[in-house]
Write a protein that holds these residues in place. Structure first.
Motif, PDB file in Angstrom:
ATOM      1  N   GLU A   1       3.176  17.303  15.964  1.00 22.63           N
ATOM      2  CA  GLU A   1       2.075  16.429  16.386  1.00 22.63           C
ATOM      3  C   GLU A   1       2.555  15.391  17.407  1.00 22.63           C
ATOM      4  N   ILE A   2       3.694  14.774  17.102  1.00 22.43           N
ATOM      5  CA  ILE A   2       4.196  13.694  17.978  1.00 22.43           C
ATOM      6  C   ILE A   2       4.580  14.240  19.345  1.00 22.43           C
ATOM      7  N   ILE A   3       5.320  15.365  19.337  1.00 23.95           N
ATOM      8  CA  ILE A   3       5.805  15.911  20.606  1.00 23.95           C
ATOM      9  C   ILE A   3       4.656  16.517  21.406  1.00 23.95           C
ATOM     10  N   ALA A   4       3.709  17.166  20.695  1.00 26.68           N
ATOM     11  CA  ALA A   4       2.530  17.702  21.395  1.00 26.68           C
ATOM     12  C   ALA A   4       1.721  16.578  22.028  1.00 26.68           C
ATOM     13  N   GLY A   5       1.853  15.367  21.468  1.00 27.03           N
ATOM     14  CA  GLY A   5       1.175  14.203  22.042  1.00 27.03           C
ATOM     15  C   GLY A   5       1.872  13.635  23.264  1.00 27.03           C
ATOM     16  N   GLY A   6       3.034  14.197  23.618  1.00 28.90           N
ATOM     17  CA  GLY A   6       3.701  13.809  24.858  1.00 28.90           C
ATOM     18  C   GLY A   6       4.941  12.961  24.690  1.00 28.90           C
ATOM     19  N   SER A   7       5.301  12.546  23.471  1.00 31.37           N
ATOM     20  CA  SER A   7       6.452  11.661  23.298  1.00 31.37           C
ATOM     21  C   SER A   7       7.761  12.434  23.421  1.00 31.37           C
ATOM     22  N   ARG A   8       8.730  11.795  24.108  1.00 35.63           N
ATOM     23  CA  ARG A   8      10.080  12.355  24.170  1.00 35.63           C
ATOM     24  C   ARG A   8      11.118  11.264  23.924  1.00 35.63           C
ATOM     25  N   ASP A   9      10.703  10.182  23.320  1.00 36.54           N
ATOM     26  CA  ASP A   9      11.614   9.092  22.968  1.00 36.54           C
ATOM     27  C   ASP A   9      12.226   9.420  21.607  1.00 36.54           C
ATOM     28  N   TYR A  10      13.492   9.856  21.629  1.00 37.40           N
ATOM     29  CA  TYR A  10      14.126  10.352  20.412  1.00 37.40           C
ATOM     30  C   TYR A  10      14.128   9.298  19.305  1.00 37.40           C
ATOM     31  N   LYS A  11      14.431   8.058  19.672  1.00 40.12           N
ATOM     32  CA  LYS A  11      14.530   7.011  18.660  1.00 40.12           C
ATOM     33  C   LYS A  11      13.176   6.717  18.031  1.00 40.12           C
ATOM     34  N   LYS A  12      12.135   6.610  18.847  1.00 43.71           N
ATOM     35  CA  LYS A  12      10.812   6.333  18.298  1.00 43.71           C
ATOM     36  C   LYS A  12      10.322   7.496  17.437  1.00 43.71           C
ATOM     37  N   ILE A  13      10.600   8.697  17.895  1.00 43.15           N
ATOM     38  CA  ILE A  13      10.198   9.873  17.106  1.00 43.15           C
ATOM     39  C   ILE A  13      10.888   9.851  15.749  1.00 43.15           C
ATOM     40  N   ALA A  14      12.208   9.602  15.753  1.00 38.59           N
ATOM     41  CA  ALA A  14      12.971   9.591  14.505  1.00 38.59           C
ATOM     42  C   ALA A  14      12.485   8.488  13.577  1.00 38.59           C
ATOM     43  N   GLU A  15      12.231   7.303  14.126  1.00 38.57           N
ATOM     44  CA  GLU A  15      11.745   6.184  13.295  1.00 38.57           C
ATOM     45  C   GLU A  15      10.393   6.514  12.674  1.00 38.57           C
ATOM     46  N   THR A  16       9.501   7.107  13.450  1.00 40.14           N
ATOM     47  CA  THR A  16       8.169   7.471  12.946  1.00 40.14           C
ATOM     48  C   THR A  16       8.280   8.489  11.813  1.00 40.14           C
ATOM     49  N   LEU A  17       9.142   9.476  12.013  1.00 35.86           N
ATOM     50  CA  LEU A  17       9.297  10.518  10.992  1.00 35.86           C
ATOM     51  C   LEU A  17       9.868   9.936   9.701  1.00 35.86           C
ATOM     52  N   LEU A  18      10.854   9.072   9.831  1.00 37.32           N
ATOM     53  CA  LEU A  18      11.454   8.478   8.631  1.00 37.32           C
ATOM     54  C   LEU A  18      10.456   7.619   7.873  1.00 37.32           C
ATOM     55  N   ASN A  19       9.623   6.912   8.598  1.00 38.12           N
ATOM     56  CA  ASN A  19       8.650   6.028   7.947  1.00 38.12           C
ATOM     57  C   ASN A  19       7.548   6.805   7.247  1.00 38.12           C
ATOM     58  N   GLN A  20       7.249   8.018   7.737  1.00 37.79           N
ATOM     59  CA  GLN A  20       6.084   8.748   7.230  1.00 37.79           C
ATOM     60  C   GLN A  20       6.437   9.901   6.295  1.00 37.79           C
ATOM     61  N   ASN A  21       7.698  10.242   6.163  1.00 31.44           N
ATOM     62  CA  ASN A  21       8.088  11.391   5.335  1.00 31.44           C
ATOM     63  C   ASN A  21       9.221  10.993   4.402  1.00 31.44           C
ATOM     64  N   ALA A  22       8.895  10.084   3.492  1.00 31.01           N
ATOM     65  CA  ALA A  22       9.927   9.481   2.646  1.00 31.01           C
ATOM     66  C   ALA A  22      10.643  10.497   1.766  1.00 31.01           C
ATOM     67  N   LYS A  23       9.965  11.596   1.399  1.00 29.18           N
ATOM     68  CA  LYS A  23      10.577  12.543   0.460  1.00 29.18           C
ATOM     69  C   LYS A  23      10.929  13.870   1.112  1.00 29.18           C
ATOM     70  N   ASP A  24      10.936  13.940   2.407  1.00 25.83           N
ATOM     71  CA  ASP A  24      11.223  15.195   3.072  1.00 25.83           C
ATOM     72  C   ASP A  24      12.698  15.564   2.950  1.00 25.83           C
ATOM     73  N   ARG A  25      12.962  16.865   2.891  1.00 26.25           N
ATOM     74  CA  ARG A  25      14.350  17.333   2.726  1.00 26.25           C
ATOM     75  C   ARG A  25      15.237  16.958   3.903  1.00 26.25           C
ATOM     76  N   ASP A  26      14.652  16.709   5.087  1.00 22.06           N
ATOM     77  CA  ASP A  26      15.459  16.421   6.271  1.00 22.06           C
ATOM     78  C   ASP A  26      15.637  14.932   6.532  1.00 22.06           C
ATOM     79  N   ASN A  27      15.258  14.076   5.602  1.00 24.94           N
ATOM     80  CA  ASN A  27      15.425  12.633   5.818  1.00 24.94           C
ATOM     81  C   ASN A  27      16.883  12.228   5.920  1.00 24.94           C
ATOM     82  N   GLU A  28      17.746  12.861   5.110  1.00 22.67           N
ATOM     83  CA  GLU A  28      19.176  12.545   5.197  1.00 22.67           C
ATOM     84  C   GLU A  28      19.688  12.837   6.603  1.00 22.67           C
ATOM     85  N   ILE A  29      19.255  13.966   7.152  1.00 23.97           N
ATOM     86  CA  ILE A  29      19.681  14.354   8.497  1.00 23.97           C
ATOM     87  C   ILE A  29      19.204  13.336   9.529  1.00 23.97           C
ATOM     88  N   LEU A  30      17.945  12.957   9.404  1.00 21.48           N
ATOM     89  CA  LEU A  30      17.368  12.029  10.371  1.00 21.48           C
ATOM     90  C   LEU A  30      18.013  10.647  10.275  1.00 21.48           C
TER      91      LEU A  30
END
Length: 1019
Positions: free
Chosen positions: A983-1012
């Motif tokens: 959703e974020i990338i399809a919306g045009g964002s390519r700011d890695y830091k903002k993308i990562a921060e958004t994902l961490l804030n919205q997916n607290a229990k996701d399996r890839d949070n440790e990676i992010l």
């Protein structure tokens, strides 16, 4: 419109194809006379199972235990096979493997119309682990591949008076204490075999009702699933259309299921008696027939057609191919957790009731498909071009008239004289639809099945209040029928919190407490319900049962008597009143009552045996023998009937018959179950006679000691008690509430920790957790038995200190046993003691280097400790074997590679990071799990884009973002993390830091949070 305006031409092109191969012509070798049955020893390459888990695990399948040992190393083993054969089909039954029909072969082409493998390869799939693919597998009592699926069952073979042959199989399923039987019958003049099944709940409480026959068929040959219906329903009650799904895919063909993951289609929507399949490339097929009112369930199960599924092929057989499971069930679906919120709930098996049904299974040859079927044959009627084509294959010797009609007018009439497996074909020039075309054979309408579409609701009302008293009651009832009695009790009590006088919830609580052995509490709940409604059937029945247990026979009689007003509890109540009279030796009244129970369908085998017992006590031996012989003709595996016959005749042959047909796994439990029944009837002499014929086992010896003591034989009692006390407790899992009294008595006679341990297991199994904990604690560190401490750690899992002490004691006693190291390491991991976990797992893996269980755990600890390269080295050496639904090894491999890539990124090694990220997207064969369709690699692509941006390779950056933006997988698993990333990338964002921060804030229990989180430290 006149018929002549559209009936342009009738073209007779019929022929009757011979049902025999050349070797099987009359007078040529290959024919058998009638039907034959034989027991043989067949040598087969076998990949055995081993390593039974000695740790008690109370729960839905207790007292059964898992097997954890599986191998890629084969050995030759002789397997006992019961072969049944006539001139048309040949079967082989495996009594040492759940009684499954191992193979079924159509003889004219030597075609296996039921899938089987030429090797026996056990894999970790069933409720208890061990399972083999293919054949017809009989499952009773619990969801999944049942507790008896890979172990010996009772069996009996017979040539019947009419020339047919039968192999009877059966067992008592100890987790529910219900008994099932199947008669596998082959007639001489039929091209089908029948499995006549019956199942009875001979307990005073409701049990889980679950039965499916899992039948394996070859997954090849352009296989079509011929399952009449309009919709398919999933385990959780979700549904879609059939045979075309809602997006237009023809999912009734195996090859058209090349999307998503495994498929589980329960077909509903037409009241059909048959289903089947047809291998169009092979010009062969198969069918199953059972009256709709007996078998509602029709299920298609398919492994994923991607590498996720195909990787199973040589893990389940040796180049035998894959199979699908086309299953026959008593209910519409195999309901799972969550289905209680849909119309497809779990069903209870009422106390002292029986159920019965038949399935018939047959091959189909050269019919070019199948539209209708019955036990007379298989029909394929369809329009091709401008022709109405008819193929009819007979399953019996047939001399009758085939009539094709349109709106009642005959289009074609032919007299057929066919043998089984012979084919008749014809075609008619046709320009109209076939909705009103009917085909009759004699008086039988062949096109009446399947019936019209049904209007059964598939969705629950959206406005139903699941938090109401009734909604909570429904949830509790459904959980109870899944054997989750602890959580069921929580919902019943929530219902009562809203209305303390809600009678249905009070009755259910009475049943829960009776099941747990808390009889005074059961009586209290039942009494509260009766104070509101004196005629409530459930409350009266459990008022009777609990009063009986608490010594109030008058109240018991009263409760049962009122319960007879209800058809649901009438027979159970009559039976319990009869038992009251048997205990009092009031034989005449017992006889009057038991006579009420004998008649009916299915046959009440328990009532017939009790009637014979009463006749024996009355001196009516001839009448008793007659009843028993009639019963044994129907069910030769009824051990109560065999024993009663021996009690009357005293003949050594009858004693031998009683003993030798008890062949199922844990045979001692059958003897104990029978002894308890006679004990409860105050017939202790019979109890002792049964136990004296039983295999040596500490629980048998304990019962003998108890009964001998009651008979005043103190010395003999002491000897038996000493033997029971001296025996190893390994794989001794008592489960019956009736035995707690015996353990208390044994503790007074000869104190020993084992009696306390055994009693605690029963209390634990029956949800008396605090009482069980108290008993475990009272044993201190006296036991020198490792499974005692491993079980204690599980019981005290919410008490970290107690669990740790138990695990460390187990490890101290036997650090070489893989389970002790594994369980202790699990504790250390969950409590973030990684250095301790590393020491234990390294040692465990060193001692058990061939164990993928210990190796996987060691790799996990190395990964958690940041030793990614070492973890990957261990994973590369593992040889994972399949475990249904287990993707832990691949998940660990993926995450470790990504974390290693992040370590490279921290030091600017971007190319090496890309290599590790690429590796994370692979699916190594040694880790078992295969790649699904459209695997979700969006996380690795995102990280790879960052690496390529640092390497200034813009085309690769653009490609990664484009892949993430366009990713869709509507039919398979996708992560919330990945979906949000798209959703974020399809919306045009390519700011890695903002993308990562958004994902961490919205997916607290996701399996890839440790990676992010690690990635954020790099940005």
């Amino acid at each position: 419109m006149k018929l002549t305006t559209f009936l342009l031409l009738i073209c007779f092109t019929a022929y009757a194809e011979d049902g025999y191969s050349q070797a099987e012509k009359p007078g040529v070798s290959g024919l058998v006379k009638g039907s034959v049955i034989r027991e043989v020893e067949r040598p087969m390459t076998t990949y055995p199972y081993s390593d039974p888990d000695p740790v008690a695990r109370p729960g839905r399948v207790y007292p059964y235990f898992r097997f954890d040992g599986f191998t890629n190393k084969s050995e030759m083993r002789n397997w006992k096979m019961v072969e049944l054969e006539n001139n048309y089909i040949k079967l082989a039954v495996m009594p040492e493997m759940g009684g499954k029909v191992w193979e079924a072969i159509e003889k004219s082409r030597q075609y296996p119309f039921v899938f089987s493998t030429h090797v026996v390869k056990f894999r970790d799939i069933s409720l208890r682990g061990a399972w083999t693919t293919g054949g017809l597998e009989f499952n009773f009592g619990d969801i999944g591949h049942a507790t008896t699926t890979a172990t010996p069952v009772d069996y009996f073979t017979r040539t019947n008076a009419d020339g047919s042959v039968s192999c009877f199989i059966g067992a008592t399923e100890w987790a529910s204490r219900t008994t099932w039987r199947v008669e596998i019958r082959l007639d001489s003049g039929k091209a089908y075999f029948t499995t006549r099944s019956w199942w009875y709940n001979d307990t005073p409480v409701e049990q889980e009702f679950y039965h499916w026959i899992n039948a394996g068929f070859k997954a090849d040959g352009n296989l079509e699933f011929i399952f009449p219906g309009t919709h398919h329903v999933g385990h959780g009650g979700e549904y879609d259309t059939w045979p075309l799904d809602s997006v237009g895919r023809e999912i009734s063909f195996y090859g058209k299921n090349n999307f998503g993951s495994y498929k589980s289609y329960h077909i509903v929507g037409r009241p059909s008696n048959f289903y089947g399949g047809y291998w169009h490339n092979d010009e062969m097929g198969f069918g199953r027939y059972s009256p709709y009112f007996e078998k509602l369930g029709k299920k298609v199960w398919i492994l994923g057609l991607s590498q996720e599924g195909t990787r199973w092929e040589n893990l389940l057989g040796d180049k035998d191919g894959l199979n699908v499971e086309l299953q026959s069930g008593r209910l519409f679906t195999q309901a799972s957790r969550g289905s209680e919120l849909t119309p497809f709930k779990h069903v209870g098996f009422a106390p002292y009731t029986a159920d019965a049904w038949n399935d018939s299974w047959f091959p189909v040859k050269q019919t070019r498909g199948m539209t209708n079927a019955s036990l007379r044959g298989a029909l394929n009627i369809r329009v091709e071009g401008k022709w109405l084509k008819i193929d009819w294959m007979s399953l019996e010797n047939q001399s009758d008239t085939l009539d094709v009609l349109y709106s009642g007018t005959s289009l074609l009439r032919r007299h057929l004289a066919l043998r089984p497996m012979q084919l008749f074909r014809d075609s008619i020039k046709w320009t109209v639809n076939i909705d009103k075309v009917a085909v009759k054979l004699g008086h039988d309408l062949l096109t009446d099945d399947p019936g019209d579409s049904l209007n059964r609701p598939l969705r629950a009302p959206e406005n139903f209040d699941w938090r109401s008293e009734y909604g909570l009651l429904l949830k509790g009832t459904d959980l109870s029928r899944q054997k989750d009695y602890n959580e069921a009790e929580e919902y019943f009590m929530k219902s009562l919190a809203k209305d303390p006088n809600f009678v249905p919830a009070l009755g259910q609580m009475a049943q829960i407490k009776y099941r747990e052995g808390l009889y005074e509490m059961a009586r209290s709940f039942a009494g509260k319900a009766l104070a509101v409604d004196t005629y409530d059937p459930l409350a009266n029945y459990f008022w009777g049962l609990s009063s009986e247990k608490t010594g109030s026979d008058a109240d018991a009689l009263d409760g049962f008597s009122v319960a007879t007003l209800s058809p649901e509890f009438r027979k159970a109540a009559w039976l319990r009143i009869a038992y009251l009279n048997i205990r009092k030796k009031n034989w005449k009244e017992a006889e009057n009552l038991i006579s009420k129970c004998v008649d009916g369908y299915p046959m009440d085998e328990n009532a017939i045996v009790v009637k014979a017992l009463i006749d024996r006590k009355h001196g009516k031996s001839a009448s008793a023998i007659n009843s028993l012989n009639e019963l044994l003709a129907v069910d030769p595996l009824n051990h109560f009937a065999q024993f009663e016959k021996y009690m009357i005749t005293g003949a050594g042959a009858d004693k031998d018959d009683f003993v030798k047909y008890i062949r199922q796994e844990m045979p001692h439990e059958t003897f104990i179950e029978m002894a308890i029944r006679y004990y409860e009837w105050n017939m202790e002499e019979e109890s002792l006679r049964i136990l004296n014929l039983a295999p040596v086992h500490p629980m048998v010896q304990l019962w003998q000691a108890w009964l001998l003591d009651r008979a005043g034989k103190k010395s003999e009692s002491d000897n038996k008690l000493m033997l029971a006390m001296a025996a190893s407790p390994e794989l001794v899992f008592p489960f019956r509430p009736e035995m707690t009294e015996l353990f208390s008595w044994a503790s007074r006679q000869k104190p020993d920790w084992k009696w306390s341990y055994y009693k605690a297991l029963i209390l634990w199994q029956n949800n008396q957790v605090e009482a069980a904990k108290s008993i475990f604690d009272s044993c201190g560190t006296q036991p020198d038995f490792v499974p005692f401490y491993l079980a204690k750690a599980e019981l005290f899992r919410s008490d970290s200190l107690a669990a740790r002490a138990a695990l460390e004691k187990a490890y101290q006693l036997d650090p070489q046993q893989w389970r002790t190291g594994y369980r202790l390491a699990q504790y250390y991991i969950s409590n973030n003691r990684l250095s301790d976990a590393r020491v234990v797992t390294a040692k465990n893996y060193k001692v058990h280097p061939s164990s993928f269980i210990t190796g996987l755990q060691y790799a996990q600890v190395l990964k958690l400790g940041g030793l990614y390269s070492d973890a990957l080295d261990v994973l590369a050496r593992l040889q994972m074997l399949p475990s249904e639904g287990d993707v832990n090894a691949h998940s660990l491999f993926r995450e470790t590679n990504i974390l290693m890539a992040l370590e490279y990124m921290k030091t600017g090694k971007w190319k090496k990071a890309v290599v590790s990220l690429n590796q994370a997207e692979t699916w190594p064969e040694n880790l078992f799990s295969g790649e699904p369709y459209l695997a979700d690699n969006r996380t690795t692509k995102f990280l790879r884009a960052y690496c390529f941006s640092r390497l200034k390779i813009q085309p690769e950056v653009d490609k990664a973002f484009a892949d993430i933006s366009s990713y869709k997988n509507p039919d398979g698993w996708t992560s919330n993390f990945g979906n949000r990333l798209t959703e974020i990338i399809a919306g045009g964002s390519r700011d890695y830091k903002k993308i990562a921060e958004t994902l961490l804030n919205q997916n607290a229990k996701d399996r890839d949070n440790e990676i992010l989180s690690v990635f954020m430290t790099i940005l």
